[in-house]
Structure formats: structure tokens, C-alpha cells
Enzyme design. Structure first.
Site, PDB file in Angstrom:
ATOM      1  N   HIS A 151       7.096  17.824  45.080  1.00  0.00           N
ATOM      2  CA  HIS A 151       6.146  17.971  43.963  1.00  0.00           C
ATOM      3  C   HIS A 151       6.298  19.336  43.293  1.00  0.00           C
ATOM      4  O   HIS A 151       6.791  20.284  43.914  1.00  0.00           O
ATOM      5  CB  HIS A 151       4.703  17.875  44.489  1.00  0.00           C
ATOM      6  CG  HIS A 151       4.291  16.516  44.958  1.00  0.00           C
ATOM      7  ND1 HIS A 151       3.670  16.308  46.170  1.00  0.00           N
ATOM      8  CD2 HIS A 151       4.395  15.290  44.375  1.00  0.00           C
ATOM      9  CE1 HIS A 151       3.407  15.007  46.310  1.00  0.00           C
ATOM     10  NE2 HIS A 151       3.837  14.374  45.239  1.00  0.00           N
ATOM     11  N   CYS A 166      -2.204  19.757  49.585  1.00  0.00           N
ATOM     12  CA  CYS A 166      -2.149  18.285  49.602  1.00  0.00           C
ATOM     13  C   CYS A 166      -3.369  17.647  50.253  1.00  0.00           C
ATOM     14  O   CYS A 166      -3.715  16.508  49.938  1.00  0.00           O
ATOM     15  CB  CYS A 166      -0.926  17.796  50.379  1.00  0.00           C
ATOM     16  SG  CYS A 166       0.621  18.362  49.707  1.00  0.00           S
TER      17      CYS A 166
HETATM   18  N1  GLY Z   1       4.164  12.319  52.940  1.00  0.00           N
HETATM   19  C1  GLY Z   1       3.726  12.815  51.700  1.00  0.00           C
HETATM   20  C2  GLY Z   1       4.269  12.001  50.590  1.00  0.00           C
HETATM   21  O1  GLY Z   1       5.441  11.721  50.625  1.00  0.00           O
HETATM   22  O2  GLY Z   1       3.589  11.598  49.688  1.00  0.00           O
END
Ligand code: GLY
Length: 253
Positions: free
Chosen positions: A160, A247
Site C-alpha cells: 500500500h 492497518c
Molecule cells: N494481509 C493484509 C492484506 O494483504 O490485505
């Protein structure tokens, strides 16, 4: 009152989505303890924890940041890029509807909240394996009435945008230059992560406190030099799930 939405860890976390990492065994009990420590640290930073409904059947459900992006004027419910993660949004929307009006990204758009970086009225969105330009257009249309500008930026070497860049203060960014082109942010000051800590650009700062994974001592030193009291927490199991600190919460200030 600053609130942090979180979700309990699924017993299936070991089956989570992975994009740039190889699978390593996750100790679920340890992950649960680490998530509890993370929530306690957020409380220390002034957030009230509000847990959304458990979703034991959704391996990545704890990574709630990807399901919604909150602005003062509205919240945008995402359509996560990984199909397995799409059922995560509904329960988050139920809770967020009590705080903000909602808009929702729809097909063919896909977007993970971890790709959205807000700097005042400028919103940068990673064009990544999870987030596409259709979703960025929808995002831009939702925000236009409120005076935000939205810009897509390429993200190819990490999961991200926010894996590669963290907002330390309104005008100070911490960037991994191997993963994101710093020249995309000409109106902001920035520093680079230490070369031995490529995932270091994933910290949470509020007032004089900074939350930092204990695996990143150089990043912690850098934060101390910037004047922060650093709270170190062990996030070893979440790191195996390709997740950074941001996250696991949605922060509503
Ligand atoms: N495990 C985090 C994702 O890949 O969204």
C-alpha cells in the site's frame, strides 16, 4: 472524543492475503496479545477503543484501515481489492454511520484504505494491486464538494502507499524512497527511513507521542530526536501478515 475503531483477530489470520511476502506461520495467541497491547497504546495516546463486530471467518478482518477512510465531512466505505476482503466492509459501515454520512466505492472500483494518505486538503491515493483508477475517480467525486484535491500515485514495490510513507506531523513525512518517489510531495518536508528498516515508515504520531514497532530501533531513535516520547510495541505476528501499525485501526479524531 478521539476514537479508534478496531476488530478482534480472526483465528484464520494465518490464511490472510499476502502480496509481497512469503507465508510464515503466525502464532495466533501471540498476535492477540500484540493486538491488545496495540489497543492499550492507542488508549494511552488518547483514543477510546470501539471494537466493530467480530468476523472470525475473515482472515484479514483485523486490518480494518482498508475498509473505510474517514474525513471530517464524511466517511468513504471502500471496496477492497482482494475479493476475500470485500465482506469486511459491511460491519464497519454500520458503526461508521453513527459518526459520519457515508459514501461507498462501487464496481468496477477497488480501493484499500491503506492506499489513502491525507495531507490537509490534499489526498494522495496509491494506484496499486488493490486500488484502481476507477475507485480514485469515485473518491475524487465524493470529496470534490468539500474542496479536496485527489491525486493517484503509482505503488508497485510494496502493498500500500502507507507501507512506504507515514505522516509524522502536518508538514513532515517519513518515506521509503525505494518504494515511493519523494518528488511526488514537493510541498512537504520529508526524511527517509533508515536503510536497515524499510518498513519503518509505518508509525502513528499524536501530540508528543509516537507509536513504533520495536523491530525498528533506528526509526524510534529518529522519532526521539524529533521530540517524541516513543511507545514501542511488538508487532511481529502482524508483520508476517504484511500489515503495519496503521492497518489495525480507523482513527476518528
Ligand atoms: N494481509 C493484509 C492484506 O494483504 O490485505
Amino acid at each position: 472524543m478521539p476514537t479508534a475503531l478496531t476488530r478482534a483477530i480472526s483465528p484464520l489470520l494465518g490464511e490472510c492475503e499476502l502480496t509481497h511476502l512469503h507465508r510464515a506461520e503466525i502464532d495466533i495467541k501471540k498476535a492477540q496479545k500484540q493486538h491488545g497491547d496495540y489497543e492499550k497504546a492507542l488508549e494511552k495516546m488518547g483514543y477510546t477503543i470501539r471494537r466493530v463486530a467480530d468476523a472470525p471467518h475473515l482472515p484479514d478482518g483485523v486490518f480494518i484501515e482498508d475498509t473505510a477512510v474517514v474525513f471530517p465531512e464524511l466517511s468513504i466505505i471502500t471496496r477492497p481489492g482482494a475479493e476475500s476482503r470485500r465482506p469486511e466492509t459491511e460491519s464497519v459501515a454500520v458503526v461508521l454511520s453513527k459518526y459520519r454520512n457515508l459514501k461507498t466505492i462501487t464496481y468496477p472500483g477497488t480501493l484499500d484504505g491503506g492506499d489513502v494518505l491525507t495531507l490537509g486538503n490534499q489526498v494522495f491515493i496509491g494506484i496499486s494491486k488493490r486500488t484502481n483508477s476507477e475507485a480514485i475517480q469515485q473518491f475524487s467525486d465524493f470529496l470534490k464538494p468539500y474542496g479536496y484535491s485527489v491525486k493517484g500515485v503509482p505503488v508497485t514495490k510494496c502493498l500500500h502507499l502507507k507501507t512506504a510513507i507515514a505522516v509524522i506531523e502536518d508538514d513532515l513525512l517519513l518515506i521509503n524512497p525505494e518504494w515511493i518517489d519523494e518528488s511526488l510531495f514537493p510541498s512537504h518536508q520529508y526524511d527517509f527511513v533508515h536503510t536497515t528498516e524499510p518498513y519503518g515508515a509505518n508509525v502513528i504520531c499524536k501530540d508528543n507521542l509516537a507509536l513504533c514497532p520495536k523491530a525498528f530501533p533506528k526509526t524510534a531513535d529518529w522519532l526521539r530526536k524529533k521530540g517524541y516520547d516513543v511507545i514501542l510495541i511488538d508487532q511481529s505476528e502482524m508483520a508476517k501478515a504484511e500489515a503495519g501499525l496503521t492497518c489495525s485501526s480507523i482513527l476518528i479524531d
